[in-house]
Design a protein around this motif. Structure first.
Motif, PDB file in Angstrom:
ATOM      1  N   ASN B 169       0.784  -1.223   0.000  1.00 19.45           N
ATOM      2  CA  ASN B 169       0.000   0.000   0.000  1.00 19.45           C
ATOM      3  C   ASN B 169       0.824   1.284   0.000  1.00 19.45           C
ATOM      4  OD1 ASN B 169      -2.957  -0.979   0.503  1.00 19.45           O
ATOM      5  ND2 ASN B 169      -1.673  -2.194   1.865  1.00 19.45           N
ATOM      6  N   ARG B 170       2.079   1.179   0.348  1.00 20.39           N
ATOM      7  CA  ARG B 170       2.847   2.415   0.446  1.00 20.39           C
ATOM      8  C   ARG B 170       4.246   2.172  -0.098  1.00 20.39           C
ATOM      9  NH1 ARG B 170       0.709   7.278   1.947  1.00 20.39           N
ATOM     10  NH2 ARG B 170      -0.925   5.809   1.391  1.00 20.39           N
ATOM     11  N   PRO B 171       4.382   2.172  -1.429  1.00 21.40           N
ATOM     12  CA  PRO B 171       5.718   1.971  -1.988  1.00 21.40           C
ATOM     13  C   PRO B 171       6.668   3.059  -1.498  1.00 21.40           C
ATOM     14  CG  PRO B 171       4.029   2.007  -3.713  1.00 21.40           C
ATOM     15  CD  PRO B 171       3.373   2.395  -2.438  1.00 21.40           C
ATOM     16  N   TYR B 172       7.885   2.696  -1.305  1.00 22.35           N
ATOM     17  CA  TYR B 172       8.892   3.660  -0.867  1.00 22.35           C
ATOM     18  C   TYR B 172       9.570   4.250  -2.098  1.00 22.35           C
ATOM     19  CZ  TYR B 172      11.634  -0.431  -1.897  1.00 22.35           C
ATOM     20  OH  TYR B 172      12.180  -1.501  -2.530  1.00 22.35           O
ATOM     21  N   SER B 173      10.227   5.365  -1.894  1.00 19.61           N
ATOM     22  CA  SER B 173      11.012   5.908  -2.999  1.00 19.61           C
ATOM     23  C   SER B 173      12.506   5.688  -2.770  1.00 19.61           C
ATOM     24  CB  SER B 173      10.726   7.397  -3.178  1.00 19.61           C
ATOM     25  OG  SER B 173      10.997   8.109  -1.996  1.00 19.61           O
ATOM     26  N   ARG B 174      12.863   5.339  -1.532  1.00 14.62           N
ATOM     27  CA  ARG B 174      14.290   5.218  -1.205  1.00 14.62           C
ATOM     28  C   ARG B 174      14.400   4.449   0.094  1.00 14.62           C
ATOM     29  NH1 ARG B 174      17.767   8.246   1.806  1.00 14.62           N
ATOM     30  NH2 ARG B 174      16.183   9.730   2.444  1.00 14.62           N
ATOM     31  N   PHE B 175      15.531   3.804   0.329  1.00 15.98           N
ATOM     32  CA  PHE B 175      15.716   3.142   1.621  1.00 15.98           C
ATOM     33  C   PHE B 175      17.191   3.078   1.974  1.00 15.98           C
ATOM     34  CE2 PHE B 175      16.110  -0.073  -1.561  1.00 15.98           C
ATOM     35  CZ  PHE B 175      17.111  -0.892  -1.102  1.00 15.98           C
ATOM     36  N   ASP B 176      17.442   2.983   3.257  1.00 18.12           N
ATOM     37  CA  ASP B 176      18.790   2.722   3.763  1.00 18.12           C
ATOM     38  C   ASP B 176      18.778   1.336   4.376  1.00 18.12           C
ATOM     39  OD1 ASP B 176      19.415   5.455   3.281  1.00 18.12           O
ATOM     40  OD2 ASP B 176      18.464   5.945   5.187  1.00 18.12           O
ATOM     41  N   LEU B 177      19.887   0.635   4.227  1.00 22.24           N
ATOM     42  CA  LEU B 177      19.939  -0.736   4.719  1.00 22.24           C
ATOM     43  C   LEU B 177      21.301  -0.962   5.346  1.00 22.24           C
ATOM     44  CD1 LEU B 177      18.235  -3.378   4.553  1.00 22.24           C
ATOM     45  CD2 LEU B 177      19.479  -3.892   2.467  1.00 22.24           C
ATOM     46  N   ALA B 178      21.313  -1.688   6.459  1.00 20.20           N
ATOM     47  CA  ALA B 178      22.592  -2.032   7.072  1.00 20.20           C
ATOM     48  C   ALA B 178      22.483  -3.421   7.687  1.00 20.20           C
ATOM     49  CB  ALA B 178      22.983  -1.005   8.135  1.00 20.20           C
ATOM     50  N   PHE B 179      23.626  -4.110   7.718  1.00 18.14           N
ATOM     51  CA  PHE B 179      23.706  -5.428   8.341  1.00 18.14           C
ATOM     52  C   PHE B 179      24.673  -5.374   9.508  1.00 18.14           C
ATOM     53  CE2 PHE B 179      23.121  -6.938   3.757  1.00 18.14           C
ATOM     54  CZ  PHE B 179      21.769  -7.174   3.913  1.00 18.14           C
ATOM     55  N   CYS B 180      24.383  -6.151  10.549  1.00 22.74           N
ATOM     56  CA  CYS B 180      25.352  -6.327  11.618  1.00 22.74           C
ATOM     57  C   CYS B 180      25.062  -7.628  12.344  1.00 22.74           C
ATOM     58  CB  CYS B 180      25.349  -5.131  12.582  1.00 22.74           C
ATOM     59  SG  CYS B 180      23.798  -4.888  13.441  1.00 22.74           S
ATOM     60  N   ALA B 181      25.876  -7.927  13.328  1.00 23.08           N
ATOM     61  CA  ALA B 181      25.693  -9.145  14.122  1.00 23.08           C
ATOM     62  C   ALA B 181      25.377  -8.744  15.551  1.00 23.08           C
ATOM     63  CB  ALA B 181      26.960 -10.002  14.076  1.00 23.08           C
ATOM     64  N   LEU B 182      24.572  -9.560  16.226  1.00 24.89           N
ATOM     65  CA  LEU B 182      24.102  -9.214  17.568  1.00 24.89           C
ATOM     66  C   LEU B 182      24.089 -10.465  18.437  1.00 24.89           C
ATOM     67  CD1 LEU B 182      22.773  -6.731  19.055  1.00 24.89           C
ATOM     68  CD2 LEU B 182      20.591  -7.815  18.516  1.00 24.89           C
ATOM     69  N   ARG B 183      24.499 -10.294  19.687  1.00 24.39           N
ATOM     70  CA  ARG B 183      24.480 -11.395  20.641  1.00 24.39           C
ATOM     71  C   ARG B 183      23.074 -11.486  21.234  1.00 24.39           C
ATOM     72  NH1 ARG B 183      25.707 -12.536  25.933  1.00 24.39           N
ATOM     73  NH2 ARG B 183      27.045 -14.366  26.226  1.00 24.39           N
ATOM     74  N   ALA B 184      22.507 -12.666  21.256  1.00 28.80           N
ATOM     75  CA  ALA B 184      21.136 -12.830  21.752  1.00 28.80           C
ATOM     76  C   ALA B 184      21.073 -12.567  23.246  1.00 28.80           C
ATOM     77  CB  ALA B 184      20.637 -14.244  21.458  1.00 28.80           C
ATOM     78  N   ASP B 204      18.898  -3.835   9.494  1.00 29.46           N
ATOM     79  CA  ASP B 204      18.237  -2.574   9.842  1.00 29.46           C
ATOM     80  C   ASP B 204      17.871  -1.857   8.560  1.00 29.46           C
ATOM     81  OD1 ASP B 204      18.354  -2.617  12.672  1.00 29.46           O
ATOM     82  OD2 ASP B 204      20.472  -2.045  12.609  1.00 29.46           O
ATOM     83  N   ARG B 205      16.630  -1.384   8.497  1.00 34.64           N
ATOM     84  CA  ARG B 205      16.197  -0.711   7.278  1.00 34.64           C
ATOM     85  C   ARG B 205      15.337   0.490   7.617  1.00 34.64           C
ATOM     86  NH1 ARG B 205      13.191  -4.329   2.897  1.00 34.64           N
ATOM     87  NH2 ARG B 205      13.724  -5.703   4.623  1.00 34.64           N
ATOM     88  N   THR B 206      15.555   1.588   6.928  1.00 35.91           N
ATOM     89  CA  THR B 206      14.675   2.749   7.015  1.00 35.91           C
ATOM     90  C   THR B 206      14.176   3.041   5.619  1.00 35.91           C
ATOM     91  OG1 THR B 206      16.141   3.618   8.734  1.00 35.91           O
ATOM     92  CG2 THR B 206      14.448   5.105   7.874  1.00 35.91           C
ATOM     93  N   THR B 207      12.879   3.212   5.463  1.00 33.64           N
ATOM     94  CA  THR B 207      12.360   3.533   4.130  1.00 33.64           C
ATOM     95  C   THR B 207      11.759   4.924   4.130  1.00 33.64           C
ATOM     96  OG1 THR B 207      10.192   2.539   4.560  1.00 33.64           O
ATOM     97  CG2 THR B 207      11.857   1.127   3.590  1.00 33.64           C
TER      98      THR B 207
END
Lengths: 231, 231
Positions: B169-184, B204-207
């Motif tokens: 319903n809400r296409p984005y026009s742009r996004f930022d994306l990052a990967f990392c590792a995390l201890r549970a 992690d993503r922001t649109t």
DNA sequence: AAGTGGTCTAGACCACTGA
DNA sequence: CAGTGGTCTAGACCACTTG
């Protein structure tokens, strides 16, 4: 009066229509030629714009079938993977490198399979540590195919990292890359000077020259490491 | 006799010269026009091929300065980020989704900053679990900007994941994306049904829609998760 | 000021593929 | 087999950047 339109302008106009619902999901778009006429540019300009949107995963194009808005747009992200030296220096730290081991031997079956080596073929196994301001930064475990890169056997890998030597002397034609997370075992913890059990970010890469593998490398980064799309 | 050349053919021929040393690192290449004459194609075909090599980070091009082979080629990798539902179903598992919580509230400062929200603005906080064959697969923690997407407040997020509703319903026009590792930690371990201390892969993503943020989401995958370049 | 890449245009023909 | 996208070509002009 007539503005000159670049294909990026055309792409942005079409994208705006995708966003505002003029072209909704699943819709078929007009033919390139009609859009070109409407926007007052050449068909090849529209074609270039459409190709970009298709590359970004937002539309599907088929000959005769026309252009359709995708139902589930694929998110496609591009990352720049820097040389570790460049990455460290970009953070304002001093880069250093330490060779841990260098042995010619039989790689484990999983490695041999990934590199498509004959089961009896030896490979050069190199382990090394990359440091930022004397603190461990990335632990590297690498296998190099001496069939593809015989010169590597006579390189002094204590003086230059295998990574940099390869980049400078043996360009690849193709590579595979994967990311995952790994729990630090005793060995990683010791070498990276961190507690056992920390979460580490892992990059696995295999590079190829034509159909021949050059090298397979696993790079294990310190906790907190993060990789982001280029803005 | 004269073969028709596509720009991909031209690119491959130039790339072959980069690999075999005809054009070595730092060298300046001939002008596009000369290469075109040599290969018997139009200049624009060479231009398209060169643009592709430049996009891949192997050459630098400057007007008047000409084309040069890069000293440190940048490794540039493209990933397809699938919808979690599609990813689960592609593995042959049954996809399910469970809403954990849904609250309107003040986001923490780091979240507000990433989404460029005023410090007094409320946002919708959604936590949910994606499952593959009843086993936890991805834990999701999401903030949604109700200024950009007011309709979301009346959507039944127990019935459809915020992810899918937004995509549809809400296409984005742009996004930022990052990967990392995390201890549970204890909470992640409990929800994902894994031991505390496992290494988790985090996306992690922001649109964005134009200059306005739509959503910020952190997706935490079970141990063993891996993401690879598309072949 | 001149050289080189960047891009557009108009037209042509090819290559799929759906009706 | 006809309609639509895919690509090439030749030429023109623009835009940047170096000498």
């Amino acid at each position: 009066m007539k503005e000159r339109q670049s294909w990026r302008d055309v792409r942005d106009q079409i994208q705006a229509r995708l966003l505002n619902g003029t072209y909704a999901m699943g819709d078929r778009l007009p033919r390139d030629e009609d859009i070109a006429a409407e926007l007052g540019c050449a068909r090849s300009t529209v074609q270039r714009a459409m190709q970009d949107l298709a590359d970004a995963g937002r539309i599907d194009r088929r000959r005769k079938g026309g252009t359709q808005v995708k139902h589930s747009p694929v998110t496609r992200a591009t990352f720049d993977i820097p040389l570790i030296r460049a990455e460290v220096e970009a953070k304002g730290a001093r880069y250093a490198y330490r060779l841990l081991s260098r042995d010619l031997g039989l790689p484990p079956p999983t490695v041999a399979a990934s590199m498509e080596l004959p089961t009896t073929a030896q490979a050069l196994h190199v382990r090394a540590l990359h440091l930022a301001d004397t603190r461990p930064y990335v632990l590297e475990d690498r296998w190099i195919n001496p069939e593809t890169v015989p010169e590597i056997l006579s390189v002094d890998l204590a003086a230059i990292s295998a990574n940099e030597w390869l980049v400078r002397n043996r360009p690849y034609s193709r590579f595979d890359l994967a990311f995952c997370a790994l729990r630090a075992g005793p060995e990683e913890a010791d070498l990276l000077q961190i507690p056992v059990g920390e979460a580490l970010f892992v990059t696995d890469r295999t590079t190829w020259l034509g159909a021949a593998s050059i090298t397979l490398v696993r790079q294990i980064a310190v906790p907190g490491y993060r990789i982001a799309t280029r803005s």
